[in-house]
Design a protein around this motif. Structure first.
Motif, PDB file in Angstrom:
ATOM      1  N   ARG A 161       0.822  -1.209   0.000  1.00 35.37           N
ATOM      2  CA  ARG A 161       0.000   0.000   0.000  1.00 35.37           C
ATOM      3  C   ARG A 161       0.854   1.256   0.000  1.00 35.37           C
ATOM      4  N   SER A 162       2.019   1.198   0.632  1.00 37.93           N
ATOM      5  CA  SER A 162       2.953   2.327   0.568  1.00 37.93           C
ATOM      6  C   SER A 162       3.523   2.471  -0.838  1.00 37.93           C
ATOM      7  N   ILE A 163       3.737   1.348  -1.503  1.00 34.63           N
ATOM      8  CA  ILE A 163       4.201   1.395  -2.894  1.00 34.63           C
ATOM      9  C   ILE A 163       3.159   2.069  -3.776  1.00 34.63           C
ATOM     10  N   ALA A 164       1.884   1.767  -3.532  1.00 32.07           N
ATOM     11  CA  ALA A 164       0.817   2.406  -4.307  1.00 32.07           C
ATOM     12  C   ALA A 164       0.754   3.904  -4.029  1.00 32.07           C
ATOM     13  N   PHE A 219       8.503   4.165   2.760  1.00 35.35           N
ATOM     14  CA  PHE A 219       8.895   3.590   4.042  1.00 35.35           C
ATOM     15  C   PHE A 219       7.773   3.601   5.074  1.00 35.35           C
ATOM     16  N   ILE A 220       6.591   4.048   4.694  1.00 37.58           N
ATOM     17  CA  ILE A 220       5.464   3.981   5.628  1.00 37.58           C
ATOM     18  C   ILE A 220       5.144   2.509   5.876  1.00 37.58           C
ATOM     19  N   PRO A 221       5.116   2.055   7.125  1.00 36.60           N
ATOM     20  CA  PRO A 221       4.972   0.613   7.398  1.00 36.60           C
ATOM     21  C   PRO A 221       3.535   0.139   7.308  1.00 36.60           C
ATOM     22  N   ASP A 222       3.384  -1.184   7.300  1.00 38.82           N
ATOM     23  CA  ASP A 222       2.052  -1.782   7.279  1.00 38.82           C
ATOM     24  C   ASP A 222       1.238  -1.374   8.499  1.00 38.82           C
ATOM     25  N   THR A 274      17.734   5.831  10.385  1.00 40.60           N
ATOM     26  CA  THR A 274      18.046   4.731  11.298  1.00 40.60           C
ATOM     27  C   THR A 274      16.786   4.108  11.877  1.00 40.60           C
ATOM     28  N   LEU A 275      15.740   4.904  12.059  1.00 40.13           N
ATOM     29  CA  LEU A 275      14.496   4.380  12.620  1.00 40.13           C
ATOM     30  C   LEU A 275      13.875   3.298  11.742  1.00 40.13           C
ATOM     31  N   PHE A 276      14.200   3.285  10.452  1.00 36.17           N
ATOM     32  CA  PHE A 276      13.639   2.270   9.567  1.00 36.17           C
ATOM     33  C   PHE A 276      14.183   0.880   9.874  1.00 36.17           C
ATOM     34  N   TYR A 277      15.382   0.799  10.468  1.00 36.36           N
ATOM     35  CA  TYR A 277      16.041  -0.491  10.616  1.00 36.36           C
ATOM     36  C   TYR A 277      16.284  -0.908  12.060  1.00 36.36           C
ATOM     37  N   VAL A 278      16.181   0.023  12.997  1.00 33.88           N
ATOM     38  CA  VAL A 278      16.439  -0.317  14.402  1.00 33.88           C
ATOM     39  C   VAL A 278      15.503  -1.399  14.924  1.00 33.88           C
ATOM     40  N   PRO A 279      14.165  -1.311  14.708  1.00 32.16           N
ATOM     41  CA  PRO A 279      13.285  -2.353  15.259  1.00 32.16           C
ATOM     42  C   PRO A 279      13.631  -3.750  14.763  1.00 32.16           C
ATOM     43  N   ASP A 280      13.912  -3.894  13.462  1.00 32.45           N
ATOM     44  CA  ASP A 280      14.245  -5.206  12.926  1.00 32.45           C
ATOM     45  C   ASP A 280      15.596  -5.687  13.429  1.00 32.45           C
ATOM     46  N   PHE A 281      16.525  -4.748  13.621  1.00 29.18           N
ATOM     47  CA  PHE A 281      17.836  -5.130  14.148  1.00 29.18           C
ATOM     48  C   PHE A 281      17.716  -5.635  15.576  1.00 29.18           C
ATOM     49  N   LEU A 282      16.864  -4.997  16.367  1.00 26.28           N
ATOM     50  CA  LEU A 282      16.658  -5.440  17.741  1.00 26.28           C
ATOM     51  C   LEU A 282      16.018  -6.822  17.800  1.00 26.28           C
TER      52      LEU A 282
END
Length: 415
Positions: A42-45, A331-334, A267-275
């Motif tokens: 949906r962000s891609i759209a 980069f807007i998440p689901d 950095t906020l885009f990747y911190v949650p997944d890295f944790l």
């Protein structure tokens, strides 16, 4: 307060991932890549809509200078371009004629292609034509180009490898009209492809390299904003207000904040997944990380949109403002779309605020199933525990799927 364990299959948050006892580190890394470098469809759209709008705005902006910049009677005739500013690897349809009316016709076709991208009509073909016309008009006059032009043609190129027409498009509407009984067709809300990986690298590297290049003294002491606003050609009305009616200390502080925001928001885009990689060793922390992952990514994306909007309202950056805001929409998440759809399309009974939903990741989602698989090599007691947990989880999934079906009935089905 009711509490449901919701699978990402029925309510996608950040993408499926395996965490917890019994999962191999290989599966964890695989799911981390899927989540970190995937994108919401949906962000891609939404990005497609913004991209088409950006190209149309750029086209209209260039139209004001059509005669002096893109005709043989202007400052850069075709023979000058071919002798001094040409590369044999380039191709420009704008060089086929230097007359005013022919160039105007090409501008109109260019605009229609961008409009077709925005509404999602023959999306992939429209994106290809738009990319061709954008490259053609930029190759016609290299002298007036800037970084925004380079970034635009890069993003349009990577857009060719994204499913731009899956949501909010004429293509999806026509598909529904041809096959009206497609309510239960599976359409993933989070995907990972080489195209999404390329988009991640393109956008994040732009911001990180921008931070590296801002290593001058002006950014350290905060005078960069003052120098920028003193460029009268670029300064807009709001920029004049800030320059002449704002304390210098506040302007300096804002420059330092901008410098830190550029790398912090990325950095906020990747911190949650890295944790979540570390939560493999401590599964109890998984739910806590998931609870903040979606909001953090949304803050990063929306933060970039407002950051570039502030640039565009104070300085005359034209195309650069629009394309950077458009790319940030990717980069807007689901989590954001799930929340908005529950607020807009759901009944009071299905609102997110009605009950607490704990989101978790399960590796079986990568295989397109919503059944838990028992791990091999476990003892009989663990198998019985897994069976009971599976039954409980499946019951919760059935209840959640019923709620989501009710919400889908109220939402436009072709979306």
């Amino acid at each position: 307060m009711d509490c449901d364990m919701v699978s990402p299959i029925s309510s996608p948050l950040m993408g499926p991932a395996p965490f917890g006892n019994g999962r191999s580190i290989k599966d964890v890394i695989k799911a981390w890549i899927y989540s970190s470098f995937g994108l919401s469809t949906r962000s891609i759209a939404f990005f497609r809509i913004m991209l088409g709008l950006t190209v149309m705005i750029d086209n209209v902006d260039r139209l004001y200078d059509l005669y002096p910049h893109y005709t043989d009677a202007g400052v850069l005739p075709r023979y000058v371009v071919l002798e001094n500013f040409w590369n044999t690897a380039w191709l420009s349809i704008y060089l086929t004629s230097g007359t005013y009316w022919f160039t105007l016709l090409l501008f109109c076709i260019h605009f229609l292609c961008a409009f077709s991208v925005m509404v999602g009509f023959y999306t992939r073909f429209s994106v290809l034509l738009t990319w061709f016309f954008v490259n053609s008009i930029q190759a016609r006059n290299l002298v007036i180009l800037h970084g925004g032009d380079v970034y635009l043609r890069c993003m349009i190129f990577w857009a060719l490898f994204l499913p731009l027409g899956d949501y909010y498009s004429v293509d999806s509407l026509l598909k529904f009209m041809r096959r009206p009984n497609t309510k239960n067709d599976f359409k993933p809300h989070h995907i990972f492809t080489l195209g999404t990986l390329a988009v991640h690298l393109q956008i994040t590297l732009m911001y990180y390299t921008s931070v590296i290049h801002k290593s001058g003294v002006e950014w350290g002491d905060g005078t960069a904003n003052i120098y920028a606003l003193n460029l009268s050609y670029f300064r807009m009305a709001l920029g004049s207000v800030l320059l002449f009616h704002t304390p210098l200390s506040l302007l300096k502080t804002s420059a330092i904040l901008v410098w830190h925001a550029e790398w912090a928001l990325a950095t906020l885009f990747y911190v949650p997944d890295f944790l979540l990689l570390f939560s493999y060793f401590k599964p109890k922390n998984t739910v806590s990380v998931l609870a903040i992952g979606g909001p953090l990514k949304a803050i990063g994306a929306i933060g970039y949109i407002f950051l570039h909007l502030s640039f565009g309202t104070t300085l005359r950056l034209s195309l650069f403002t629009w394309i950077t805001m458009s790319s940030a929409c990717l980069f807007i998440p689901d989590w954001f779309w799930l929340y908005m759809s529950s607020v807009v399309f759901s009944t009071e009974k299905n609102r997110i605020k009605k009950k607490l939903q704990v989101y978790y990741w399960d590796y079986t989602a990568l295989n397109g199933t919503d059944q838990y698989k028992s791990d091999s090599g476990t003892n009989s007691s663990n198998d019985s525990d897994n069976d009971s947990n599976n039954n409980t989880s499946n019951n919760m999934l059935d209840e959640e799927n019923e709620d989501m079906d009710e919400a889908d009935e109220e939402a436009p089905r072709f979306l």
